[in-house]
Design a protein around this motif. Structure first.
Motif, mmCIF file in Angstrom:
data_model
loop_
_atom_site.group_PDB
_atom_site.id
_atom_site.type_symbol
_atom_site.label_atom_id
_atom_site.label_comp_id
_atom_site.label_asym_id
_atom_site.label_seq_id
_atom_site.Cartn_x
_atom_site.Cartn_y
_atom_site.Cartn_z
ATOM 1 N N SER A 182 64.200 143.916 -1.012
ATOM 2 C CA SER A 182 65.627 143.714 -0.737
ATOM 3 C C SER A 182 66.476 144.195 -1.911
ATOM 4 N N SER A 183 66.034 143.899 -3.131
ATOM 5 C CA SER A 183 66.755 144.352 -4.321
ATOM 6 C C SER A 183 66.764 145.875 -4.408
ATOM 7 N N ALA A 184 65.652 146.508 -4.066
ATOM 8 C CA ALA A 184 65.573 147.970 -4.105
ATOM 9 C C ALA A 184 66.534 148.587 -3.093
ATOM 10 N N VAL A 185 66.613 148.001 -1.900
ATOM 11 C CA VAL A 185 67.526 148.518 -0.878
ATOM 12 C C VAL A 185 68.967 148.367 -1.342
ATOM 13 N N GLU A 228 73.979 150.779 -3.398
ATOM 14 C CA GLU A 228 75.035 150.821 -4.418
ATOM 15 C C GLU A 228 75.086 152.190 -5.112
ATOM 16 N N ALA A 229 73.922 152.758 -5.420
ATOM 17 C CA ALA A 229 73.883 154.073 -6.063
ATOM 18 C C ALA A 229 74.453 155.144 -5.129
ATOM 19 N N ASN A 230 74.150 155.036 -3.843
ATOM 20 C CA ASN A 230 74.676 156.002 -2.878
ATOM 21 C C ASN A 230 76.198 155.896 -2.799
ATOM 22 N N GLN A 231 76.718 154.662 -2.800
ATOM 23 C CA GLN A 231 78.167 154.486 -2.750
ATOM 24 C C GLN A 231 78.828 155.021 -4.017
ATOM 25 N N TYR A 244 77.544 157.350 -6.276
ATOM 26 C CA TYR A 244 77.320 158.764 -6.588
ATOM 27 C C TYR A 244 77.399 159.677 -5.356
ATOM 28 N N HIS A 245 77.602 159.129 -4.172
ATOM 29 C CA HIS A 245 77.764 159.907 -2.932
ATOM 30 C C HIS A 245 76.561 160.818 -2.667
ATOM 31 N N VAL A 246 75.384 160.290 -2.825
ATOM 32 C CA VAL A 246 74.154 161.072 -2.673
ATOM 33 C C VAL A 246 74.030 161.621 -1.253
ATOM 34 N N THR A 247 74.263 160.782 -0.256
ATOM 35 C CA THR A 247 74.100 161.215 1.134
ATOM 36 C C THR A 247 75.059 162.347 1.476
ATOM 37 N N GLU A 248 76.319 162.203 1.066
ATOM 38 C CA GLU A 248 77.298 163.233 1.374
ATOM 39 C C GLU A 248 76.942 164.547 0.678
ATOM 40 N N ARG A 249 76.508 164.475 -0.569
ATOM 41 C CA ARG A 249 76.156 165.692 -1.314
ATOM 42 C C ARG A 249 74.936 166.383 -0.700
ATOM 43 N N ALA A 250 73.956 165.597 -0.291
ATOM 44 C CA ALA A 250 72.753 166.179 0.329
ATOM 45 C C ALA A 250 73.130 166.837 1.654
#
Length: 151
Positions: A116-119, A124-127, A129-135
């Motif tokens: 749960s902590s990893a998820v 939080e990292a995706n929000q 650094y916008h990883v999903t949008e950049r990919a």
């Protein structure tokens, strides 16, 4: 693009011509030297020699008897040492010990908390650094580049 290059250099036609020439040369060599006939004769000789050796030395029968003897030996060993029953008992003991350790130390709860902590950290990292949008944008850009290259 690639189509213009092919038309200028006639690679398709040249490839077809080369393949046709190779087939013709192979056919002529086979007719002149009897290659397929010689291969057939060699294969036939090998089959005959194998059959004769099997008849003389009883290879098939001996191999079959070896398999039967090995299976019988394994069955006898199992009956003498009761490996199957011992394996089942050991597996049962391992399950019991694992269950007791989990109850005592809360292993599955801790694994669930860590997952749960990893998820949460990933979200939080995706929000941040916008990883999903950049990919996603990278995939779109790559598709556009491939389409432009193809034309």
């Amino acid at each position: 693009g690639a189509r213009d290059f092919e038309q200028r250099h006639q690679l398709g036609a040249r490839t077809v011509d080369a393949a046709g020439n190779a087939v013709t040369a192979t056919r002529e060599a086979n007719q002149k030297y009897g290659v397929t006939d010689k291969i057939g004769q060699a294969a036939s000789s090998a089959v005959t020699a194998t059959r004769e050796a099997n008849q003389k030395y009883h290879v098939t029968e001996r191999a079959s008897q070896g398999v039967v003897d090995a299976a019988k030996g394994a069955r006898d060993f199992e009956q003498r040492h009761q490996l199957g029953a011992r394996t089942v008992d050991a597996a049962g003991n391992a399950v019991t010990a694992t269950r007791e350790a989990n109850q005592k130390y809360g292993v599955t709860d801790k694994i669930g908390q860590a997952a749960s902590s990893a998820v949460t950290a990933t979200r939080e990292a995706n929000q941040k650094y916008h990883v999903t949008e950049r990919a996603s944008q990278g995939v779109v850009d790559a598709a556009k580049g491939a389409r432009d290259f193809e034309q």
